[in-house]
Design a protein around this motif. Structure first.
Motif, PDB file in Angstrom:
ATOM      1  N   LYS A 155       0.833  -1.208   0.000  1.00  0.00           N
ATOM      2  CA  LYS A 155       0.000   0.000   0.000  1.00  0.00           C
ATOM      3  C   LYS A 155       0.865   1.255   0.000  1.00  0.00           C
ATOM      4  N   VAL A 156       1.899   1.270   0.827  1.00  0.00           N
ATOM      5  CA  VAL A 156       2.800   2.428   0.900  1.00  0.00           C
ATOM      6  C   VAL A 156       3.522   2.603  -0.433  1.00  0.00           C
ATOM      7  N   LEU A 157       4.030   1.513  -0.970  1.00  0.00           N
ATOM      8  CA  LEU A 157       4.755   1.537  -2.235  1.00  0.00           C
ATOM      9  C   LEU A 157       3.868   2.029  -3.375  1.00  0.00           C
ATOM     10  N   VAL A 158       2.668   1.477  -3.479  1.00  0.00           N
ATOM     11  CA  VAL A 158       1.737   1.848  -4.553  1.00  0.00           C
ATOM     12  C   VAL A 158       1.276   3.298  -4.394  1.00  0.00           C
ATOM     13  N   ALA A 159       1.015   3.719  -3.167  1.00  0.00           N
ATOM     14  CA  ALA A 159       0.607   5.113  -2.943  1.00  0.00           C
ATOM     15  C   ALA A 159       1.691   6.073  -3.428  1.00  0.00           C
ATOM     16  N   ASP A 160       2.953   5.745  -3.175  1.00  0.00           N
ATOM     17  CA  ASP A 160       4.054   6.583  -3.661  1.00  0.00           C
ATOM     18  C   ASP A 160       4.061   6.631  -5.188  1.00  0.00           C
ATOM     19  N   LEU A 161       3.882   5.467  -5.823  1.00  0.00           N
ATOM     20  CA  LEU A 161       3.908   5.412  -7.285  1.00  0.00           C
ATOM     21  C   LEU A 161       2.709   6.133  -7.901  1.00  0.00           C
ATOM     22  N   ILE A 162       1.578   6.141  -7.208  1.00  0.00           N
ATOM     23  CA  ILE A 162       0.413   6.902  -7.691  1.00  0.00           C
ATOM     24  C   ILE A 162       0.709   8.398  -7.575  1.00  0.00           C
ATOM     25  N   THR A 163       1.255   8.804  -6.451  1.00  0.00           N
ATOM     26  CA  THR A 163       1.590  10.209  -6.230  1.00  0.00           C
ATOM     27  C   THR A 163       2.587  10.710  -7.267  1.00  0.00           C
ATOM     28  N   GLU A 164       3.513   9.833  -7.675  1.00  0.00           N
ATOM     29  CA  GLU A 164       4.541  10.196  -8.652  1.00  0.00           C
ATOM     30  C   GLU A 164       4.077   9.998 -10.097  1.00  0.00           C
ATOM     31  N   LYS A 165       2.815   9.635 -10.297  1.00  0.00           N
ATOM     32  CA  LYS A 165       2.196   9.479 -11.628  1.00  0.00           C
ATOM     33  C   LYS A 165       2.723   8.291 -12.437  1.00  0.00           C
ATOM     34  N   PHE A 166       3.203   7.245 -11.749  1.00  0.00           N
ATOM     35  CA  PHE A 166       3.598   6.013 -12.430  1.00  0.00           C
ATOM     36  C   PHE A 166       2.424   5.033 -12.488  1.00  0.00           C
ATOM     37  N   LEU A 167       1.599   5.049 -11.441  1.00  0.00           N
ATOM     38  CA  LEU A 167       0.423   4.188 -11.374  1.00  0.00           C
ATOM     39  C   LEU A 167      -0.822   5.027 -11.189  1.00  0.00           C
ATOM     40  N   MET A 168      -1.961   4.424 -11.483  1.00  0.00           N
ATOM     41  CA  MET A 168      -3.246   5.101 -11.271  1.00  0.00           C
ATOM     42  C   MET A 168      -4.271   4.090 -10.777  1.00  0.00           C
ATOM     43  N   THR A 169      -5.247   4.571 -10.048  1.00  0.00           N
ATOM     44  CA  THR A 169      -6.319   3.693  -9.582  1.00  0.00           C
ATOM     45  C   THR A 169      -7.417   3.655 -10.629  1.00  0.00           C
ATOM     46  N   ILE A 170      -8.133   2.551 -10.649  1.00  0.00           N
ATOM     47  CA  ILE A 170      -9.232   2.342 -11.584  1.00  0.00           C
ATOM     48  C   ILE A 170     -10.500   2.123 -10.761  1.00  0.00           C
ATOM     49  N   ALA A 171     -11.565   2.783 -11.137  1.00  0.00           N
ATOM     50  CA  ALA A 171     -12.836   2.582 -10.446  1.00  0.00           C
ATOM     51  C   ALA A 171     -13.360   1.184 -10.753  1.00  0.00           C
ATOM     52  N   ALA A 172     -13.715   0.482  -9.698  1.00  0.00           N
ATOM     53  CA  ALA A 172     -14.257  -0.869  -9.880  1.00  0.00           C
ATOM     54  C   ALA A 172     -15.683  -0.780 -10.394  1.00  0.00           C
ATOM     55  N   ARG A 173     -15.998  -1.676 -11.302  1.00  0.00           N
ATOM     56  CA  ARG A 173     -17.372  -1.724 -11.797  1.00  0.00           C
ATOM     57  C   ARG A 173     -18.250  -2.362 -10.741  1.00  0.00           C
ATOM     58  N   GLN A 174     -19.411  -1.829 -10.599  1.00  0.00           N
ATOM     59  CA  GLN A 174     -20.365  -2.427  -9.670  1.00  0.00           C
ATOM     60  C   GLN A 174     -20.901  -3.701 -10.295  1.00  0.00           C
ATOM     61  N   ALA A 175     -20.800  -4.791  -9.579  1.00  0.00           N
ATOM     62  CA  ALA A 175     -21.259  -6.073 -10.101  1.00  0.00           C
ATOM     63  C   ALA A 175     -22.059  -6.789  -9.027  1.00  0.00           C
ATOM     64  N   ASN A 176     -22.833  -7.724  -9.467  1.00  0.00           N
ATOM     65  CA  ASN A 176     -23.613  -8.539  -8.555  1.00  0.00           C
ATOM     66  C   ASN A 176     -22.655  -9.478  -7.828  1.00  0.00           C
ATOM     67  N   ALA A 177     -22.513  -9.298  -6.528  1.00  0.00           N
ATOM     68  CA  ALA A 177     -21.562 -10.086  -5.754  1.00  0.00           C
ATOM     69  C   ALA A 177     -21.932 -11.563  -5.690  1.00  0.00           C
ATOM     70  N   LYS A 178     -23.163 -11.906  -6.044  1.00  0.00           N
ATOM     71  CA  LYS A 178     -23.582 -13.309  -6.010  1.00  0.00           C
ATOM     72  C   LYS A 178     -23.521 -13.965  -7.382  1.00  0.00           C
ATOM     73  N   ASP A 179     -23.007 -13.253  -8.365  1.00  0.00           N
ATOM     74  CA  ASP A 179     -22.884 -13.798  -9.714  1.00  0.00           C
ATOM     75  C   ASP A 179     -21.881 -14.954  -9.696  1.00  0.00           C
ATOM     76  N   PRO A 180     -22.279 -16.161 -10.119  1.00  0.00           N
ATOM     77  CA  PRO A 180     -21.379 -17.318 -10.077  1.00  0.00           C
ATOM     78  C   PRO A 180     -20.087 -17.124 -10.872  1.00  0.00           C
ATOM     79  N   ALA A 181     -20.141 -16.415 -11.981  1.00  0.00           N
ATOM     80  CA  ALA A 181     -18.934 -16.183 -12.780  1.00  0.00           C
ATOM     81  C   ALA A 181     -17.924 -15.351 -11.991  1.00  0.00           C
ATOM     82  N   ILE A 182     -18.398 -14.346 -11.284  1.00  0.00           N
ATOM     83  CA  ILE A 182     -17.513 -13.509 -10.470  1.00  0.00           C
ATOM     84  C   ILE A 182     -16.934 -14.326  -9.323  1.00  0.00           C
TER      85      ILE A 182
END
Length: 124
Positions: free
Chosen positions: A86-113
């Motif tokens: 978490k610390v490592l990734v937060a640093d890389l996000i702050t430095e613009k090497f990584l970015m977060t992606i919004a998770a798609r809302q999905a049915n948590a009971k979907d068997p495929a998921i």
């Protein structure tokens, strides 16, 4: 070079030299950003080169360059504690090497998921 391909340093007793996880983050144990274990992360397309510094920085970047991963998946592949990643990734996000992606809302009971989650857990 991924962590799994590096030659491990050997301690005086003959076993691999183990560093405390917080040494990866210069002794810091708290991330600069509020990240969850399930936060999705990927490499920024604008990052032309891997980040400099500790090899773990470039390892995390390369993992996220090949696909979108959660913090937990990155930790599992790097064999580091989730909090250190978490610390490592937060640093890389702050430095613009990584970015977060919004998770798609999905049915948590979907068997495929549920099958994908189980497969991911088994892979760790």
């Amino acid at each position: 070079m991924p962590a799994s391909e590096r030659t491990p340093q050997v301690a005086a007793g003959g076993g691999p030299l183990r560093l405390r996880p917080y040494t990866v983050n210069d002794g810091r144990t708290r991330p600069r950003l509020d990240l969850e274990r399930t936060t999705l992360v990927r490499a920024c397309r604008t990052a032309a080169h891997p980040p400099q510094g500790a090899p773990e920085r470039s390892d995390a970047f390369e993992l996220c360059r090949t696909g979108t991963l959660t913090i937990t998946e990155i930790a599992g592949r790097m064999r580091l504690p989730v909090q250190a990643v978490k610390v490592l990734v937060a640093d890389l996000i702050t430095e613009k090497f990584l970015m977060t992606i919004a998770a798609r809302q999905a049915n948590a009971k979907d068997p495929a998921i549920l099958r994908r989650v189980l497969a991911g857990l088994e892979a760790l």
